[in-house]
Design a protein around this motif. Sequence first.
Motif: not given
Length: 93
Positions: A71-86
């Motif tokens: 779950r942590a791996r998925a959450d971190v991937a989503a967080f990084l993707a969101d920050l990269r997207g911005h």
Amino acid sequence: MTEQEIVHRVDPDRVAWRVAGEEVVVLDTSNSVYFGLDATGALLWQRLVTGATSTELVTALVQAAPVDRERARADVAAFLADLRGHGLLVQRP
């Protein structure tokens, strides 16, 4: 090169940020947009200021919160993707 080997870092030329209690407030200075990060986001963000790999972020999250590694791996991937997207992160091998 795997995602875990990439060092992610907050783009210091693009953001200003402050700790507010257990949260972090981020200003995208290029677009004048504010972001509010909860305690978990703040934990990850503060590691990204100096640079961290995905693996390091996952480990920090597992140690700080009652969450399993997957779950942590998925959450971190989503967080990084969101920050990269911005456009708030820079990356280097």
